[in-house]
Design an enzyme around this catalytic site. Structure first.
Site, mmCIF file in Angstrom:
data_model
loop_
_atom_site.group_PDB
_atom_site.id
_atom_site.type_symbol
_atom_site.label_atom_id
_atom_site.label_comp_id
_atom_site.label_asym_id
_atom_site.label_seq_id
_atom_site.Cartn_x
_atom_site.Cartn_y
_atom_site.Cartn_z
ATOM 1 N N ARG A 193 11.514 -1.394 11.550
ATOM 2 C CA ARG A 193 10.229 -0.973 12.165
ATOM 3 C C ARG A 193 10.131 -1.965 13.393
ATOM 4 O O ARG A 193 10.248 -3.257 13.540
ATOM 5 C CB ARG A 193 9.018 -0.959 11.389
ATOM 6 C CG ARG A 193 9.049 0.355 10.808
ATOM 7 C CD ARG A 193 7.687 0.367 9.791
ATOM 8 N NE ARG A 193 6.492 -0.344 10.384
ATOM 9 C CZ ARG A 193 5.345 -0.226 9.592
ATOM 10 N NH1 ARG A 193 5.194 0.370 8.418
ATOM 11 N NH2 ARG A 193 4.335 -0.892 9.879
ATOM 12 N N ARG A 237 11.814 -5.622 5.405
ATOM 13 C CA ARG A 237 11.618 -4.298 5.038
ATOM 14 C C ARG A 237 12.713 -3.477 6.007
ATOM 15 O O ARG A 237 12.811 -3.559 7.220
ATOM 16 C CB ARG A 237 10.263 -4.103 5.202
ATOM 17 C CG ARG A 237 9.811 -2.515 5.340
ATOM 18 C CD ARG A 237 8.577 -2.250 4.964
ATOM 19 N NE ARG A 237 7.574 -2.359 6.260
ATOM 20 C CZ ARG A 237 6.400 -2.295 6.341
ATOM 21 N NH1 ARG A 237 5.875 -2.133 5.108
ATOM 22 N NH2 ARG A 237 5.461 -2.641 7.230
ATOM 23 N N ARG A 241 0.172 -9.024 13.549
ATOM 24 C CA ARG A 241 -0.324 -7.999 12.595
ATOM 25 C C ARG A 241 -1.114 -8.719 11.514
ATOM 26 O O ARG A 241 -2.366 -8.409 11.193
ATOM 27 C CB ARG A 241 0.683 -7.183 12.029
ATOM 28 C CG ARG A 241 1.257 -6.080 13.075
ATOM 29 C CD ARG A 241 2.469 -5.595 12.396
ATOM 30 N NE ARG A 241 2.517 -4.760 11.309
ATOM 31 C CZ ARG A 241 3.413 -4.577 10.585
ATOM 32 N NH1 ARG A 241 4.545 -5.101 10.641
ATOM 33 N NH2 ARG A 241 3.309 -3.779 9.281
ATOM 34 N N LYS A 261 0.827 -1.134 0.135
ATOM 35 C CA LYS A 261 -0.026 0.024 0.046
ATOM 36 C C LYS A 261 1.013 1.318 -0.034
ATOM 37 O O LYS A 261 0.561 2.181 -0.643
ATOM 38 C CB LYS A 261 -0.985 0.072 1.201
ATOM 39 C CG LYS A 261 -1.929 -0.921 1.314
ATOM 40 C CD LYS A 261 -2.956 -1.202 2.555
ATOM 41 C CE LYS A 261 -2.171 -1.151 3.936
ATOM 42 N NZ LYS A 261 -1.575 -2.385 4.371
ATOM 43 N N ARG A 316 -9.805 -0.296 8.657
ATOM 44 C CA ARG A 316 -9.310 -1.579 8.907
ATOM 45 C C ARG A 316 -10.240 -2.539 9.762
ATOM 46 O O ARG A 316 -9.855 -3.629 10.056
ATOM 47 C CB ARG A 316 -7.956 -1.480 10.042
ATOM 48 C CG ARG A 316 -6.434 -1.526 9.029
ATOM 49 C CD ARG A 316 -5.330 -1.242 10.126
ATOM 50 N NE ARG A 316 -4.151 -1.749 9.929
ATOM 51 C CZ ARG A 316 -3.197 -1.235 9.095
ATOM 52 N NH1 ARG A 316 -3.194 0.115 8.796
ATOM 53 N NH2 ARG A 316 -1.923 -1.767 8.732
HETATM 54 P P1 AMP Z 1 0.950 0.281 8.859
HETATM 55 O O1 AMP Z 1 1.898 1.374 8.661
HETATM 56 O O2 AMP Z 1 -0.364 0.933 8.079
HETATM 57 O O3 AMP Z 1 1.331 -1.138 8.774
HETATM 58 O O4 AMP Z 1 0.435 0.598 10.327
HETATM 59 C C1 AMP Z 1 1.363 0.432 11.456
HETATM 60 C C2 AMP Z 1 0.283 0.279 12.766
HETATM 61 O O5 AMP Z 1 -0.213 1.487 12.996
HETATM 62 C C3 AMP Z 1 -0.693 -0.992 12.498
HETATM 63 O O6 AMP Z 1 -0.246 -2.229 12.939
HETATM 64 C C4 AMP Z 1 -1.518 -0.421 13.809
HETATM 65 O O7 AMP Z 1 -1.132 -0.760 15.167
HETATM 66 C C5 AMP Z 1 -1.625 0.983 13.765
HETATM 67 N N1 AMP Z 1 -2.680 1.230 12.631
HETATM 68 C C6 AMP Z 1 -2.599 1.904 11.392
HETATM 69 N N2 AMP Z 1 -3.703 2.021 10.745
HETATM 70 C C7 AMP Z 1 -4.525 1.798 11.788
HETATM 71 C C8 AMP Z 1 -5.990 1.608 11.780
HETATM 72 N N3 AMP Z 1 -6.595 2.071 10.682
HETATM 73 N N4 AMP Z 1 -6.594 1.008 12.710
HETATM 74 C C9 AMP Z 1 -5.867 0.357 13.666
HETATM 75 N N5 AMP Z 1 -4.627 0.724 13.916
HETATM 76 C C10 AMP Z 1 -3.951 1.301 12.936
#
Ligand code: AMP
Length: 211
Positions: A158, A125, A169, A13, A86
């Site tokens: 990360r 990553r 996750r 994404k 999400r």
């Molecule tokens: P990402 O960078 O999109 O993989 O997001 C990293 C982390 O941020 C996720 O594993 C969640 O802990 C939190 N996060 C990001 N977007 C959301 C969302 N829409 N709902 C809940 N947690 C989120």
């Protein structure tokens, strides 16, 4: 055009959003990036989110929804929602908040990637602490180990890209996020894209469905 870019962690994404931003002048709204920046700034939102993120868990709906509404309220247009919604609750709230500002989602793009490929992408990553550039130890390594090619910043893994967090996750994705596939299918707005392969070929597939 406003897009929801939807898919598992590691489905690409972020990389695809980056291309849509630079080539189609879209605005990326990444909830993950917004949280990371809040953590960096040590804001109250960051302090709240960090515990969940480090463990790989989803941040509670009300916190995420409030944060996204702030962005929508600011008058953002031509946007890509990357990582939001999400959960079904988030998706329902999105409809309500967009209506409030006379906006709508035009396309929901689902990047479908095999589990083995997701694991490979996430565990390899690496990200620049300074500018956020994304690398991969095999596919896209930095020229100098640990140093960003673009800004010389420190490149790190990360804290939620470790094996323990990745499995939490992926489980959160399958329990809470995958139901959105049927949710958007029922609404007739889901566009499924094969997210396996090279960044450029996946981008072409996306452009073909949004043009
Ligand atoms: P990402 O960078 O999109 O993989 O997001 C990293 C982390 O941020 C996720 O594993 C969640 O802990 C939190 N996060 C990001 N977007 C959301 C969302 N829409 N709902 C809940 N947690 C989120």
């Amino acid at each position: 055009m406003n897009i929801v870019l939807f898919g598992a962690p590691g489905s690409g994404k972020g990389s695809q959003s980056e291309l849509l931003v630079s080539r189609r002048k879209m605005t990326q709204v990444s909830t993950g990036d917004l949280f990371r920046s809040a953590i960096k700034n040590k804001s109250q939102l960051g302090i709240l989110a960090q515990g969940y993120m480090d463990k790989g868990q989803l941040v509670p709906d009300q916190i995420v929804i409030g944060m996204v509404e702030e962005v929508i309220k600011s008058g953002v247009v031509n946007f890509i929602l990357d990582g939001f919604p999400r959960t079904i609750t988030q998706a329902d709230s999105l409809v309500i908040m967009l209506e409030k500002y006379s906006l709508k989602v035009d396309k929901v793009i689902y990047l479908k990637v095999s589990d083995t490929e997701l694991l490979r992408r996430l565990s390899g990553r690496r990200v620049c602490k300074n500018c956020g550039a994304v690398y991969h130890i095999d596919n896209k390594p930095t020229k100098v180990i640990g140093i960003c090619d673009k800004c010389n910043g420190e490149v790190y893994q990360r804290s939620d890209d470790t094996e323990a967090s990745i499995s939490v996750r992926l489980e959160a994705y399958s329990n809470s996020t995958m139901p959105l596939i049927d949710y958007y299918k029922t609404k007739g707005s889901l566009l499924e894209i094969d997210g396996n392969g090279q960044v450029e070929e996946i981008y072409e597939r996306i452009v073909n469905v949004i043009s």
